[in-house]
Design a protein around this motif. Structure first.
Motif, PDB file in Angstrom:
ATOM      1  N   GLY A 382       0.707  -1.269   0.065  1.00 46.70           N
ATOM      2  CA  GLY A 382      -0.120   0.018  -0.107  1.00 46.70           C
ATOM      3  C   GLY A 382       0.832   1.324  -0.107  1.00 46.70           C
ATOM      4  O   GLY A 382       1.986   1.316   0.131  1.00 46.70           O
ATOM      5  N   ASP A 386      -4.374   4.324   1.194  1.00 43.10           N
ATOM      6  CA  ASP A 386      -4.768   2.913   1.636  1.00 43.10           C
ATOM      7  C   ASP A 386      -4.535   2.699   3.032  1.00 43.10           C
ATOM      8  O   ASP A 386      -3.868   3.223   4.136  1.00 43.10           O
ATOM      9  CB  ASP A 386      -3.724   1.967   1.214  1.00 43.10           C
ATOM     10  CG  ASP A 386      -3.591   1.863  -0.461  1.00 43.10           C
ATOM     11  OD1 ASP A 386      -4.905   2.201  -0.967  1.00 43.10           O
ATOM     12  OD2 ASP A 386      -2.652   1.741  -1.131  1.00 43.10           O
ATOM     13  N   TYR A 388      -3.738  -0.104   4.126  1.00 46.57           N
ATOM     14  CA  TYR A 388      -2.525  -1.018   4.204  1.00 46.57           C
ATOM     15  C   TYR A 388      -1.491  -0.493   5.040  1.00 46.57           C
ATOM     16  O   TYR A 388      -1.417   0.987   5.180  1.00 46.57           O
ATOM     17  CB  TYR A 388      -1.865  -1.738   2.805  1.00 46.57           C
ATOM     18  CG  TYR A 388      -3.027  -2.625   2.432  1.00 46.57           C
ATOM     19  CD1 TYR A 388      -3.309  -3.835   2.817  1.00 46.57           C
ATOM     20  CD2 TYR A 388      -3.437  -2.368   0.810  1.00 46.57           C
ATOM     21  CE1 TYR A 388      -4.446  -4.693   2.212  1.00 46.57           C
ATOM     22  CE2 TYR A 388      -4.368  -3.413   0.358  1.00 46.57           C
ATOM     23  CZ  TYR A 388      -4.854  -4.450   1.170  1.00 46.57           C
ATOM     24  OH  TYR A 388      -5.483  -5.398   0.355  1.00 46.57           O
ATOM     25  N   SER A 463      -8.549   4.906   5.765  1.00 41.89           N
ATOM     26  CA  SER A 463      -8.099   5.170   4.427  1.00 41.89           C
ATOM     27  C   SER A 463      -9.114   6.224   3.927  1.00 41.89           C
ATOM     28  O   SER A 463     -10.093   6.821   4.367  1.00 41.89           O
ATOM     29  CB  SER A 463      -8.438   4.027   3.586  1.00 41.89           C
ATOM     30  OG  SER A 463      -9.976   3.884   3.023  1.00 41.89           O
ATOM     31  N   GLY A 485      -7.587  -1.981  -0.279  1.00 42.04           N
ATOM     32  CA  GLY A 485      -6.659  -1.182   0.553  1.00 42.04           C
ATOM     33  C   GLY A 485      -7.568   0.072   0.799  1.00 42.04           C
ATOM     34  O   GLY A 485      -7.377   0.783   1.920  1.00 42.04           O
ATOM     35  N   THR A 491      -2.942  -0.605  -5.868  1.00 41.39           N
ATOM     36  CA  THR A 491      -1.770  -0.359  -5.139  1.00 41.39           C
ATOM     37  C   THR A 491      -0.745  -1.366  -4.961  1.00 41.39           C
ATOM     38  O   THR A 491      -1.060  -2.428  -5.473  1.00 41.39           O
ATOM     39  CB  THR A 491      -2.152   0.156  -3.898  1.00 41.39           C
ATOM     40  OG1 THR A 491      -1.170   0.719  -3.089  1.00 41.39           O
ATOM     41  CG2 THR A 491      -2.592  -1.197  -2.690  1.00 41.39           C
TER      42      THR A 491
END
Length: 563
Positions: A382, A386, A388, A463, A485, A491
């Motif tokens: 990510g 994101d 992540y 996010s 994400g 991503t």
């Protein structure tokens, strides 16, 4: 200009006159330097880079494995957090949360960011870190990018409500720029002095704003770089006739910038030099009067536009890399203004310096860096937007002489709102129930001690599109309430392959990761869960709903459900 080496920061040879300043360790001075879009992997102290330093680079030694020698030197003087996070994958919510210790999705802004003309997210009576320091007798200042909203006025003195990226403000006579700007950091957030810009460096208006008496005004000629030196003396309150409404800014500065209102003397590439000079000026004032201070320094870099001053071009070999080098250099100039932390007579010896970033690297920065063997998000999946790890795990350094062991490293899980209760604990400030409700102190970690038993149970990662993720307090288990994400359409995974695609927010199945065993979030354990993993996921989901208020986009509340 001579090539700087790692020892440049440590040598600290400046022309600043020695004076006492505030040297009371019970009331340390505090500076927070806040980058914009700097990824975890952009800081060399986190991970060595494999880019090739161009021959003749003015700012990097041949064979260097880092774009950030000044920041690396700072990390060597303090504690580096390898698991420090922003609150969100984009600018505005992370900045709001840093100021308040409260997640931004508890406000009306559930997704995305504000613009240069957007109203303030801050409520008049809202607790902020600036107000906390003011109550303790500190002088407070903010220098740089705000991006949490403020109020411009029309010719009748009414609050202006226009599109956040409007490019026809002058043409439609929508704003009277000679009028004071309201709901600025000075009005809403506890700053005695403000010098900066309303939002990102790609969002109009492109002009400096400054505290003038009891008001804040937009300036023309607000800061000029003349023969390499910054001149603040020519700034005056702008009239509409002083300003341009420029079209084609993207082409003009050869980088991304939205069309709109601009002070004709505003030079994008000089922003960081001007910012560093202003911070040094504020530090000198406090050194002279001896008052304790809190300075918030939100940089607009290395966010787009990647506007590199001519002397930095070619430092790293590609535009984003050059811009990171320039960002690091002016970070060093700010740190140098404090003096030598080993000298008990200099401000640096009694100044806490926090350095971190609002989110991970932007797409264009990430991809151009990979082409030059530099990994801006390090080993994580990510990037900016994101939920992540690459979206919110960011550079996080604390230099606190006498408290944080020089050169120490911790994997303690924290987020930027935790800065508030950490400082409050040291100052003996008891925070109320509504003050920094999502944060906890990490002062024991800085002191090399264990955290207390009674702790916040988890942190939330958020996010740009409003997706929630929760990480329990040990930093091991992470649950993402969605199938992607939650930010970018696609991503990068932990191996920098563009394999991760946007999924359904709050969808089924969710994603569960063991970050201790799998920090790159490669294996979603819910694809083939054991009963114990199923229970872990269920418990985390219940805790997530308890913290966010069990509502689709989150509600007001606290990360301490038992309070």
């Amino acid at each position: 200009m001579m090539r700087h080496a790692l020892h440049a920061l440590l040598a600290l040879l400046f022309a600043v006159p020695l004076s006492a300043g505030n040297l009371d360790p019970a009331r340390p001075n505090v500076i927070v330097i806040y980058y914009d879009d700097m990824g975890w992997g952009d800081m060399g102290a986190n991970v060595a880079s494999e880019f090739a330093v161009p021959e003749g680079s003015k700012y990097l030694e041949a064979g260097a494995k880092s774009l950030t020698p000044y920041l690396d030197a700072l990390a060597a003087q303090g504690m580096r957090f390898t698991n420090g996070h922003s609150a969100d994958g984009v600018c505005t919510p992370s900045r709001y949360a840093l100021m308040t210790g409260r997640y931004c999705w508890r406000t009306w802004l559930k997704r995305g960011v504000t613009g240069g003309y957007s109203p303030s997210l801050m409520q008049p009576d809202e607790f902020t870190v600036g107000k906390m320091f003011q109550k303790q007798g500190y002088r407070t200042a903010m220098v740089g990018k705000w991006h949490i909203g403020m109020e411009f006025q029309d010719r009748e003195g009414n609050a202006v409500k226009i599109p956040k990226y409007s490019a026809e403000v002058l043409a439609k006579d929508q704003i009277d720029f000679s009028r004071p700007v309201l709901d600025t950091p000075m009005h809403t957030s506890g700053f005695d002095y403000f010098f900066g810009t309303s939002a990102s460096l790609d969002m109009p208006p492109y002009a400096w704003l400054e505290t003038r008496g009891d008001d804040v005004h937009l300036l023309v000629d607000g800061a000029l770089v003349i023969e390499g030196e910054v001149d603040f003396t020519q700034g005056r309150v702008a009239m509409n006739a002083d300003l341009d409404e420029r079209k084609g800014l993207r082409e003009e500065i050869q980088a991304f910038a939205r069309d709109g209102v601009i002070d004709p003397t505003f030079v994008f590439a000089d922003y960081l030099q001007i910012q560093a000079a202003k911070v040094a000026e504020v530090i000198a004032e406090r050194e002279a009067d001896g008052q304790p201070f809190f300075i918030y320094v939100p940089m607009p870099a290395p966010h787009t536009p990647h506007t590199v001053q001519p002397e930095f071009v070619g430092s790293a070999g590609w535009t984003y890399g050059d811009y990171v080098v320039q960002t690091d250099y002016y970070t060093g100039k700010i740190i140098e203004a404090l003096g030598d932390p080993a000298d008990p007579k200099r401000l640096a010896a009694n100044t806490v310096v926090f350095v971190t970033s609002d989110n991970g690297p932007e797409n264009i920065a990430y991809h151009s860096s990979l082409e030059n063997n530099h990994d801006a998000n390090g080993p994580y999946a990510g990037r900016k937007r994101d939920s992540y790890e690459g979206g919110t795990r960011v550079p996080f350094v604390v230099r606190w002489p006498g408290v944080a062991e020089p050169g120490s490293v911790t994997d303690h899980l924290c987020w930027q709102g935790d800065i508030i209760p950490t400082l409050a604990e040291h100052l003996g400030v008891e925070l109320g129930e509504r003050e920094a409700p999502d944060a906890e102190s990490f002062l024991p970690v800085l002191r090399g001690q264990a955290m207390p038993e009674g702790r916040r149970q988890a942190i939330i990662q958020h996010s740009s599109r409003g997706q929630f993720a929760i990480v329990e307090h040990t930093g091991r288990w992470k649950l993402i309430d969605g199938t992607g994400g939650g930010g970018n359409k696609t991503t990068g995974d932990a191996d920098n392959q563009e394999t991760l695609v946007a999924g359904t927010l709050r969808g089924e199945p969710k994603q569960l990761f063991d970050l201790k065993a799998d920090p790159g979030e490669r294996e979603n354990l819910l694809k083939n869960p054991s009963p114990s993993v199923q229970k872990t996921a269920k418990d985390l989901y219940n805790l997530l709903n308890q913290i966010r208020g069990d509502a689709e986009w989150g509600t007001d509340g606290s990360s301490w459900p038992d309070r």
